[in-house]
Motif scaffolding. Structure first.
Motif, short mmCIF file in Angstrom:
data_model
loop_
_atom_site.label_atom_id
_atom_site.label_comp_id
_atom_site.label_asym_id
_atom_site.label_seq_id
_atom_site.Cartn_x
_atom_site.Cartn_y
_atom_site.Cartn_z
N SER A 72 -11.49 5.99 41.54
CA SER A 72 -10.88 6.15 42.86
C SER A 72 -11.43 5.19 43.89
N TYR A 112 -9.67 1.94 43.99
CA TYR A 112 -8.32 1.98 44.55
C TYR A 112 -8.36 2.16 46.06
N ALA A 113 -9.33 2.91 46.53
CA ALA A 113 -9.49 3.02 47.98
C ALA A 113 -9.74 1.63 48.57
N GLY A 154 -6.67 -0.47 48.38
CA GLY A 154 -5.76 0.02 49.41
C GLY A 154 -6.07 -0.58 50.77
N PHE A 199 -2.93 -1.25 42.39
CA PHE A 199 -3.01 -0.25 43.46
C PHE A 199 -1.74 0.59 43.52
#
Lengths: 192, 192
Positions: free
Chosen positions: B2, B5-6, B9, B79
């Motif tokens: 995660s 991906y944060a 992002g 993403f």
DNA sequence: AGGATCATGTAACCGGTTACATGATTAC
DNA sequence: GTAATCATGTAACCGGTTACATGATCCT
């Protein structure tokens, strides 16, 4: 470490095997602190090394031998020290994968996001049902693995379930309101 | 993972240094996903190794040189894939040290437990204040580190804050009710 | 004078997860 | 027959935390 205190807390009600501890975790504490078997066994051996628990092996013919762990006086003291010593700051770790995706929700189609909110609501409702079942069984006094049958034990166990139910209800309401807001937002977008 | 991906992002809004990413985490995403600097730097190098980001060094005279990271097309795709692929089950890890202590609350004096509930309420109220401040600043449009100034970005950011506020309110109410129940229980104990 | 800010990283540690290994008995 | 229960562990991996290292400039 919290896991070790959770284990000492359970053992303060009576001696138990590693396998037995796992059951207590699954049937009651897991609301509040989860543990895997491999973790429990690893932790038991370090607890024993440090003198917080002692163990004896009980031979069984039909089943594998049992290693039964008993909390020592040192272990009891350590547990009570920990229990009395509430931490100054309760910074709960904020890591929620669902929320992370919502944070970046503007990069998805509105319909897709709504679908995910609905899935969220569905699963939370499902979990609410499971919780209610657990609670019912508990009120009937049925669950053998909920440690501590005294009234006062039950009161605190009820507090933990109560919190789960209240927060579940809240996040469901939250998701419903988000869907509404999303639809309103979308409507205003089209008009302008 | 995660965290990666944060980070992708955030980088999908524009190039940034590791230090800059940390700021964005602290000022906005940390509600939802926290990250430390050492984690960010470690993750950036693996992201680069895997081709999700690329970096260039910008020389500065008065300040240390900057390494600016830019998301690649591969990174953007990864993403968006992650974002669209919501997990089947949202099992949120249940590990809460405060709740663990409450679970064993019967082993403490009633007064001690009430004191802890009151501390809990105090701290949650304090956090509620902080949240409101963040929200106000955000509504005024002031916060430079909240990424994405588009209306739709703001809507989703608002959703995350909304959830935090709603659950905060709920747990405060929960703690207040627990205190009441504890006092009622105690009164009934004395009578009997 | 001293702490915050800018800026980048490395290394060790710790605890949670997953996979591997074994094997009998019992309930559907 | 096959899945669950009983029962105990080991080893590798992964990600989050903490500590260490460096050093200039800006604000109070």
């Amino acid at each position: 470490m919290s896991l070790s205190y959770a284990m000492l807390g359970i053992l303060s009600y009576g001696p138990m095997t590693g396998y037995g501890l796992k059951k207590v975790f699954d049937k009651s504490i897991s609301q509040v602190w989860a543990a895997s078997l491999s973790q429990i066994y690893r932790e038991l051996s370090t607890l024993e090394k440090n003198g917080y628990v002692s163990s004896t092996i009980q031979k069984q013919e039909d089943r594998p031998d049992k290693r039964i762990y008993t909390i020592t006086e040192i272990g009891k003291d350590a547990f009570l020290d920990w229990l009395g010593d509430f931490p100054e700051k309760l910074v709960f770790p904020q890591r929620d994968e669902f929320m992370l995706r919502i944070f970046f929700g503007s990069k998805l189609e509105k319909e897709e996001v709504i679908k995910q909110f609905e899935r969220f609501i569905f699963q939370k409702n499902q979990y609410m049902g499971i919780l209610s079942e657990i609670e019912d069984k508990f009120n009937e006094g049925g669950n053998e693995f909920v440690i501590g049958s005294a009234e006062k034990d039950k009161l605190f166990w009820h507090f933990t379930i109560k919190r789960s139910k209240m927060t579940l209800k809240t996040v469901i309401k939250w998701a419903e309101e988000c869907i509404k807001e999303l639809e309103q937002y979308d409507a205003s977008e089209i008009k302008s």
